[in-house]
Each structure stands twice: as C-alpha cells, then as structure tokens.
Design a protein around this motif. Structure first.
Motif, PDB file in Angstrom:
ATOM      1  N   HIS A  91      10.043   1.240  24.499  1.00  0.00           N
ATOM      2  CA  HIS A  91      10.423   2.609  24.136  1.00  0.00           C
ATOM      3  C   HIS A  91      11.885   2.709  23.677  1.00  0.00           C
ATOM      4  CE1 HIS A  91       6.780   4.576  25.707  1.00  0.00           C
ATOM      5  NE2 HIS A  91       6.821   3.655  26.646  1.00  0.00           N
ATOM      6  N   MET A  92      12.631   1.628  23.793  1.00  0.00           N
ATOM      7  CA  MET A  92      14.052   1.648  23.462  1.00  0.00           C
ATOM      8  C   MET A  92      14.262   1.443  21.964  1.00  0.00           C
ATOM      9  SD  MET A  92      15.508   2.103  26.441  1.00  0.00           S
ATOM     10  CE  MET A  92      14.110   3.227  26.615  1.00  0.00           C
ATOM     11  N   ARG A  93      15.068   2.291  21.365  1.00  0.00           N
ATOM     12  CA  ARG A  93      15.420   2.097  19.959  1.00  0.00           C
ATOM     13  C   ARG A  93      16.269   0.846  19.790  1.00  0.00           C
ATOM     14  NH1 ARG A  93      16.202   8.393  19.260  1.00  0.00           N
ATOM     15  NH2 ARG A  93      14.341   8.803  18.052  1.00  0.00           N
ATOM     16  N   ASN A  94      17.051   0.523  20.823  1.00  0.00           N
ATOM     17  CA  ASN A  94      17.964  -0.606  20.770  1.00  0.00           C
ATOM     18  C   ASN A  94      17.750  -1.459  22.033  1.00  0.00           C
ATOM     19  OD1 ASN A  94      20.187  -2.333  20.658  1.00  0.00           O
ATOM     20  ND2 ASN A  94      21.506  -0.771  19.759  1.00  0.00           N
ATOM     21  N   PRO A  95      16.722  -2.308  22.039  1.00  0.00           N
ATOM     22  CA  PRO A  95      16.396  -3.070  23.248  1.00  0.00           C
ATOM     23  C   PRO A  95      17.522  -3.968  23.751  1.00  0.00           C
ATOM     24  CG  PRO A  95      14.618  -3.241  21.651  1.00  0.00           C
ATOM     25  CD  PRO A  95      15.763  -2.563  20.958  1.00  0.00           C
ATOM     26  N   ILE A  96      18.283  -4.581  22.852  1.00  0.00           N
ATOM     27  CA  ILE A  96      19.361  -5.468  23.298  1.00  0.00           C
ATOM     28  C   ILE A  96      20.431  -4.673  24.027  1.00  0.00           C
ATOM     29  CG2 ILE A  96      21.211  -7.018  22.534  1.00  0.00           C
ATOM     30  CD1 ILE A  96      19.289  -7.970  20.300  1.00  0.00           C
ATOM     31  N   ALA A  97      20.824  -3.529  23.480  1.00  0.00           N
ATOM     32  CA  ALA A  97      21.809  -2.685  24.165  1.00  0.00           C
ATOM     33  C   ALA A  97      21.288  -2.262  25.532  1.00  0.00           C
ATOM     34  CB  ALA A  97      22.141  -1.459  23.316  1.00  0.00           C
ATOM     35  N   ALA A  98      20.002  -1.925  25.605  1.00  0.00           N
ATOM     36  CA  ALA A  98      19.415  -1.537  26.890  1.00  0.00           C
ATOM     37  C   ALA A  98      19.513  -2.685  27.891  1.00  0.00           C
ATOM     38  CB  ALA A  98      17.958  -1.112  26.700  1.00  0.00           C
ATOM     39  N   LEU A  99      19.118  -3.877  27.474  1.00  0.00           N
ATOM     40  CA  LEU A  99      19.182  -5.032  28.380  1.00  0.00           C
ATOM     41  C   LEU A  99      20.611  -5.303  28.843  1.00  0.00           C
ATOM     42  CD1 LEU A  99      16.655  -7.389  26.592  1.00  0.00           C
ATOM     43  CD2 LEU A  99      16.398  -6.442  28.899  1.00  0.00           C
ATOM     44  N   PRO A 131       9.565  -8.341  14.777  1.00  0.00           N
ATOM     45  CA  PRO A 131      10.249  -9.642  14.725  1.00  0.00           C
ATOM     46  C   PRO A 131      11.624  -9.569  15.400  1.00  0.00           C
ATOM     47  CG  PRO A 131      10.242  -8.616  12.553  1.00  0.00           C
ATOM     48  CD  PRO A 131       9.452  -7.722  13.459  1.00  0.00           C
ATOM     49  N   LEU A 132      12.090 -10.697  15.872  1.00  0.00           N
ATOM     50  CA  LEU A 132      13.386 -10.773  16.525  1.00  0.00           C
ATOM     51  C   LEU A 132      14.499 -10.283  15.598  1.00  0.00           C
ATOM     52  CD1 LEU A 132      15.166 -11.567  18.915  1.00  0.00           C
ATOM     53  CD2 LEU A 132      15.167 -13.922  18.020  1.00  0.00           C
ATOM     54  N   THR A 133      14.403 -10.568  14.318  1.00  0.00           N
ATOM     55  CA  THR A 133      15.442 -10.120  13.378  1.00  0.00           C
ATOM     56  C   THR A 133      15.571  -8.598  13.371  1.00  0.00           C
ATOM     57  OG1 THR A 133      13.824 -10.224  11.575  1.00  0.00           O
ATOM     58  CG2 THR A 133      15.279 -12.131  11.855  1.00  0.00           C
ATOM     59  N   HIS A 134      14.456  -7.896  13.523  1.00  0.00           N
ATOM     60  CA  HIS A 134      14.459  -6.432  13.580  1.00  0.00           C
ATOM     61  C   HIS A 134      15.216  -5.964  14.824  1.00  0.00           C
ATOM     62  CE1 HIS A 134      12.300  -2.416  13.131  1.00  0.00           C
ATOM     63  NE2 HIS A 134      12.837  -2.337  14.342  1.00  0.00           N
ATOM     64  N   VAL A 135      14.951  -6.601  15.966  1.00  0.00           N
ATOM     65  CA  VAL A 135      15.609  -6.230  17.223  1.00  0.00           C
ATOM     66  C   VAL A 135      17.112  -6.489  17.127  1.00  0.00           C
ATOM     67  CG1 VAL A 135      15.696  -6.686  19.708  1.00  0.00           C
ATOM     68  CG2 VAL A 135      13.489  -6.652  18.533  1.00  0.00           C
ATOM     69  N   ILE A 136      17.481  -7.593  16.506  1.00  0.00           N
ATOM     70  CA  ILE A 136      18.908  -7.897  16.320  1.00  0.00           C
ATOM     71  C   ILE A 136      19.555  -6.863  15.398  1.00  0.00           C
ATOM     72  CG2 ILE A 136      20.530  -9.574  15.348  1.00  0.00           C
ATOM     73  CD1 ILE A 136      18.561 -11.765  16.419  1.00  0.00           C
ATOM     74  N   ASP A 137      18.859  -6.502  14.321  1.00  0.00           N
ATOM     75  CA  ASP A 137      19.372  -5.461  13.427  1.00  0.00           C
ATOM     76  C   ASP A 137      19.549  -4.132  14.165  1.00  0.00           C
ATOM     77  OD1 ASP A 137      19.605  -7.055  11.188  1.00  0.00           O
ATOM     78  OD2 ASP A 137      17.687  -6.425  10.322  1.00  0.00           O
ATOM     79  N   ASP A 138      18.603  -3.803  15.049  1.00  0.00           N
ATOM     80  CA  ASP A 138      18.721  -2.572  15.835  1.00  0.00           C
ATOM     81  C   ASP A 138      19.995  -2.580  16.673  1.00  0.00           C
ATOM     82  OD1 ASP A 138      16.366  -1.463  14.895  1.00  0.00           O
ATOM     83  OD2 ASP A 138      15.169  -2.126  16.605  1.00  0.00           O
ATOM     84  N   LEU A 140      22.860  -4.624  16.056  1.00  0.00           N
ATOM     85  CA  LEU A 140      24.069  -4.749  15.237  1.00  0.00           C
ATOM     86  C   LEU A 140      24.265  -3.574  14.292  1.00  0.00           C
ATOM     87  CD1 LEU A 140      23.877  -8.549  14.328  1.00  0.00           C
ATOM     88  CD2 LEU A 140      25.313  -7.454  16.079  1.00  0.00           C
ATOM     89  N   HIS A 141      23.159  -3.023  13.802  1.00  0.00           N
ATOM     90  CA  HIS A 141      23.232  -1.962  12.794  1.00  0.00           C
ATOM     91  C   HIS A 141      22.173  -0.895  13.079  1.00  0.00           C
ATOM     92  CE1 HIS A 141      25.664  -4.873  10.626  1.00  0.00           C
ATOM     93  NE2 HIS A 141      24.673  -5.736  10.729  1.00  0.00           N
ATOM     94  N   PRO A 142      22.350  -0.083  14.131  1.00  0.00           N
ATOM     95  CA  PRO A 142      21.372   0.987  14.396  1.00  0.00           C
ATOM     96  C   PRO A 142      21.172   1.828  13.140  1.00  0.00           C
ATOM     97  CG  PRO A 142      22.975   0.859  16.175  1.00  0.00           C
ATOM     98  CD  PRO A 142      23.473  -0.051  15.075  1.00  0.00           C
ATOM     99  N   ASP A 143      19.912   2.215  12.906  1.00  0.00           N
ATOM    100  CA  ASP A 143      19.599   2.855  11.628  1.00  0.00           C
ATOM    101  C   ASP A 143      18.508   3.908  11.824  1.00  0.00           C
ATOM    102  OD1 ASP A 143      19.716   2.895   8.648  1.00  0.00           O
ATOM    103  OD2 ASP A 143      17.646   2.193   8.872  1.00  0.00           O
TER     104      ASP A 143
END
Length: 196
Positions: A91-99, A131-138, A140-143
C-alpha cells in the motif's frame, strides 16, 4: 514472504519481545499476551469505517497513534522493540522510504515482522509484478504520474476485470475517484520471487 515456511504466525510472534507498534492492522490486529502493542494508522477507527465501507461488518481495531505509515513522523528514532506491518508494504507509494522509517524507529536489535501478499493469492492476480527499478524510482524520484498509473492499473485490473463491478470504460473515472479519496490501493504488486 517466508519460503515454504511451516512456521505459523504464532510461532514467529514468539520471537518478538517488549513494546512496539503494528501499522495498518484494521480488522486483523496481532494479539500476543507477551507483547505491548500500539496500533498505528493514518485515520481513527471511525474514519477508517467511513473510508472503507467494504469493511463495515468487521471489527476494526482502535487506532492508538495517528501517523503516516511511510514516514512514522510522530514516532521517535530507536524507540520500538518491534514493528509489525502485515499486508502494508504493498500500500506504500514509496516502499523503500517506508522500510527505512520502520527501521529508524526500531531500537538496536529490534525486529520487523512483515507479511507481504503474493499476487497470485489476491485480487492482484491480473496485474503486472512491480519491477525493482520501479520501486527504486519511487524512492529516488517520487512521481504523481506514476501514482496515477497505479490507480488506473488497480481500477482496470481489479475493479473491472477481477471483481467486474464496473465496465472497463469507467476505469479512468474510477481511478480519479480513488486518487481523490487517497484510497490506499496496492500501489505495488509482487509474487514471492519478485519480493525476495
């Protein structure tokens, strides 16, 4: 996602100790007599009942701490023995930031207890794996455009094609409605290999 785990939720909970938080428990909170748990959500129980009418018959747990799951802005660093987040990360728009924030609030040696749904066992089964690249983009560059695409993807593949509650030509309007309500869709979709 535990690989072919035979461990039950109760067995895993035995590895937690002390005081901690559970994020987004809704109607399925963890309960363990040896733990002191405060429930964190972005809304009060009454507001959650209004936001999710599909859960109106279920006993939603009372929210102890109002906070955003991605930021945990009101919870100080290094204060929790554990963080429980079952069926939340998707449910997180930015999973890495959440983690990173879930880790931030943990004391040294604290534990994160997390369950992630496999798309093939949910209403997401028709959606593409994130894909992992999408999660990384979320991270580094929330959009907002990428978020809008997730709402459209959810509206089309879940509402229209899995549940058949509206025709496909209404997917765009429904996506706008979900976005306007800040409805917490599954922004990301994984199966076990993709999440591992």
């Amino acid at each position: 996602m535990a690989k072919n785990s035979r461990w039950s939720r109760e067995q895993l909970l035995k590895h937690l100790r002390g005081r901690g938080i559970e994020i987004g428990a809704l109607h399925r909170p963890v309960s363990a007599p040896h733990l002191s748990i405060l429930y964190v959500d972005r809304l009060t129980r009454a507001q959650l009942n209004d936001a999710y009418p599909e859960l109106e018959e279920l006993p939603i747990v009372e929210t102890d701490i109002i906070d955003d799951a991605e930021t945990l802005a009101v919870i100080p660093d290094d204060t929790q023995d554990f963080v429980i987040a079952n069926h939340v990360i998707e449910h997180m728009r930015n999973p890495i930031a959440a983690l990173l924030n879930w880790r931030r609030v943990l004391r040294p040696g604290g534990r994160l207890f997390m369950a992630v749904p496999d798309k093939y066992s949910t209403f997401d089964r028709e959606r593409e794996i994130t894909p992992l690249t999408h999660v990384i983009d979320d991270y580094l560059h929330p959009d907002q455009d990428r978020d809008r695409q997730a709402f459209l993807d959810f509206a089309l593949f879940v509402s229209c094609r899995v549940f058949h509650v509206r025709p496909e030509n209404e997917a765009e309007a429904f996506a706008d409605e979900l976005a306007a309500k800040n409805y917490r869709i599954h922004f990301h979709v994984w199966d076990q290999p993709a999440f591992d």
